[in-house]
Scaffold this active site. Structure first.
Site, PDB file in Angstrom:
ATOM      1  N   LYS A  25       0.842  -1.204   0.000  1.00 13.21           N
ATOM      2  CA  LYS A  25       0.000   0.000   0.000  1.00 13.21           C
ATOM      3  C   LYS A  25       0.873   1.249   0.000  1.00 13.21           C
ATOM      4  O   LYS A  25       1.890   1.327   0.708  1.00 13.21           O
ATOM      5  CB  LYS A  25      -0.906  -0.030   1.230  1.00 13.21           C
ATOM      6  CG  LYS A  25      -1.931   1.095   1.305  1.00 13.21           C
ATOM      7  CD  LYS A  25      -2.836   0.900   2.516  1.00 13.21           C
ATOM      8  CE  LYS A  25      -3.880   1.990   2.626  1.00 13.21           C
ATOM      9  NZ  LYS A  25      -4.789   1.770   3.775  1.00 13.21           N
ATOM     10  N   SER A  29      -9.364   2.141   2.397  1.00 16.15           N
ATOM     11  CA  SER A  29      -8.380   2.821   1.573  1.00 16.15           C
ATOM     12  C   SER A  29      -7.324   1.878   0.971  1.00 16.15           C
ATOM     13  O   SER A  29      -6.543   2.299   0.119  1.00 16.15           O
ATOM     14  CB  SER A  29      -7.669   3.904   2.398  1.00 16.15           C
ATOM     15  OG  SER A  29      -6.944   3.336   3.479  1.00 16.15           O
ATOM     16  N   SER A  66     -10.117   0.032   6.591  1.00 17.05           N
ATOM     17  CA  SER A  66      -9.442   0.140   5.302  1.00 17.05           C
ATOM     18  C   SER A  66      -8.850  -1.152   4.767  1.00 17.05           C
ATOM     19  O   SER A  66      -8.454  -1.200   3.601  1.00 17.05           O
ATOM     20  CB  SER A  66      -8.347   1.212   5.375  1.00 17.05           C
ATOM     21  OG  SER A  66      -8.925   2.495   5.465  1.00 17.05           O
TER      22      SER A  66
END
Length: 470
Positions: free
Chosen positions: A78, A152, A176
């Site tokens: 990420k 996210s 997320s």
């Protein structure tokens, strides 16, 4: 010739350790898939093709290759965690394009275990929202590319669901990991506070954010969590690693061996946030999962946690305050409007949130419930994800309402700091995956993984979306 795309991380690592595959051929095949499919999916901000192949060769030359739990396994990271030699843009035009000098500790642990970082994945700006889009790209759900992958950790989830990598690293401050995992048919676990090093942004959203795995199987989630937590356990060809090898000490296919251990499970389809409703497919999924676990011998009872009416306000205060801290050093003119408003709302709450008093009150309120029940089973989401699109160009309130209406189930467990999982279960009317959430008291990661393993065995799911078939 064997295709390594679509196999689990445990299967790939076993083949590399046993010299049935080289890290280079495994990584090259996944890079080719990224090149072929990512234009449709939007999982990656940057792909490290040349660097990844060179690092694959370095893994092949390691003297300890036969002992590496993730030998030659391609992994995506990420884009809010440092990868040596790459910038971390956190989905924003306001962040510096400066290469990191060192890996984040979780990335370093993955590499030490033999994994090869193939790229950094798209996130919404500052990882604020439950949809992933912005100046660096839009991450779509590989099962239904008209829909967002979630957020996210949306790019990381999309990469795994599309078969571009078998596992990916993400993090979870208000859901997320669990939101995109539920959208994309993946297994994830947000570990409890302190199990895995955090070090995410400035203060980890007051200790609510945790790093964790995204995977297609429970065995891979367990394996990756053990590496991230640095438990120092050994490996097996099946992927058992013992962040609990099961509460009875078994290693049932790497998913835990708790078939003879009976747990008391509370089942609730109630939304924690007042004013939001859970749609029929997710209610059906949680009821069917409850029947499955009852049939496996667990004590299953319908019971709603004592969510306070103020929970929505508490969640909003913490959500916006975390963004205010992260945005403080950035040029607001280069932030999207929704991010600027989110941070402005949160600035008034930072000092109050920082005390931790609201989170402590919520923990105390929940403790009696979790003294009676070992695990809570809920829907993972309230409804399917929004359409993919330029949400970063839309108004703040529209974004907040869209996020809240479809993903109200996750925030309470960031506020308490307790472990929670998303587990695929069934399908939506569109054919995209549905999912349930498992929540436990502190230290119950192994129990959650054991139960997820039982669900996986009794109701198997397809590993990746059939993009090549469409």
């Amino acid at each position: 010739m064997t295709s390594w795309v679509g196999l689990s991380a445990a299967e790939i690592a076993a083949a590399v350790r046993e010299k049935r595959a080289t890290p280079r051929e495994v990584v090259a095949e996944h890079l080719a898939r990224i090149e072929r499919l990512d234009g449709r999916v939007g999982a990656f901000r940057t792909v490290r093709a040349e660097a990844a192949l060179a690092e694959a060769d370095e893994v092949a030359a390691r003297a300890d290759l036969a002992e590496l739990p993730l030998a030659g396994v391609p992994v995506a990271v990420k884009d809010n965690l440092a990868v040596r030699g790459e910038s971390s843009r956190v989905g924003s035009a306001a962040t510096p394009d400066t290469p990191a000098a060192e890996d984040h500790v979780t990335v370093a642990r993955l590499r030490a275990a033999g994994a090869v970082v193939v790229g950094l994945t798209n996130v919404p700006e500052l990882c604020v929202f439950g949809t992933t889009e912005g100046v660096h790209g839009t991450a779509r759900n590989p099962w239904d590319t008209s829909r967002t992958a979630g957020g996210s950790s949306g790019g990381s989830a999309a990469a795994v669901a599309a078969g571009m990598v078998p596992i990916a690293l993400g993090n979870d401050g208000m859901g997320s990991l669990r939101i995109p995992a539920a959208n994309c048919g993946l297994v994830t676990i947000k570990p409890g506070h302190g199990v895995v090093p955090a070090g995410i942004s400035d203060g980890d959203w007051f200790g609510m954010s945790e790093n964790g795995p995204l995977a297609t199987t429970v065995a891979d989630a367990r394996l990756m969590l053990a590496v991230l937590a640095d438990t120092g356990t050994g490996t097996t060809a099946e992927g058992g690693t013992g962040i609990g090898t099961g509460t009875d000490g078994g290693t049932d296919g790497g998913t835990g061996g708790a078939r003879d251990v009976t747990h008391t499970i509370a089942v609730s389809a109630r939304s924690p946030l007042a004013g939001t409703a859970v749609s029929k497919p997710y209610v059906t999924a949680v009821r069917e999962a409850a029947r499955l676990l009852a049939g496996a011998g667990h004590r299953v009872r319908r019971a709603d946690p004592p969510y306070p009416l103020s929970l929505g306000v508490t969640a909003l205060r913490h959500w916006t305050a975390g963004t205010a801290v992260d945005a403080a050093a950035l040029d607001p003119r280069r932030l999207a409007r929704r991010t600027r408003v989110h941070a402005a709302v949160g600035r008034r709450f930072v000092n109050g949130v920082r005390t931790g008093s609201e989170r402590e009150r919520l923990r105390r309120r929940m403790e009696p419930f979790f003294a009676e029940y070992d695990v809570l089973l809920t829907p993972a989401l309230a409804r399917r994800s929004p359409k993919a699109g330029p949400w970063h160009e839309r108004g703040w309130l529209r974004n907040v309402l869209a996020n809240t209406n479809y993903s109200p189930m996750t925030p309470p467990w960031n506020l308490t700091g307790w472990p929670a999982m998303s587990v695929p279960f069934g399908t939506l009317p569109s054919g995209a995956p549905c999912a349930v959430q498992l929540v436990g008291r502190p230290g119950s990661e192994a129990v959650l993984l054991d139960l997820a393993g039982q669900i996986e065995r009794l109701s198997p799911w397809r590993r990746t979306a059939g993009l090549d078939e469409s």
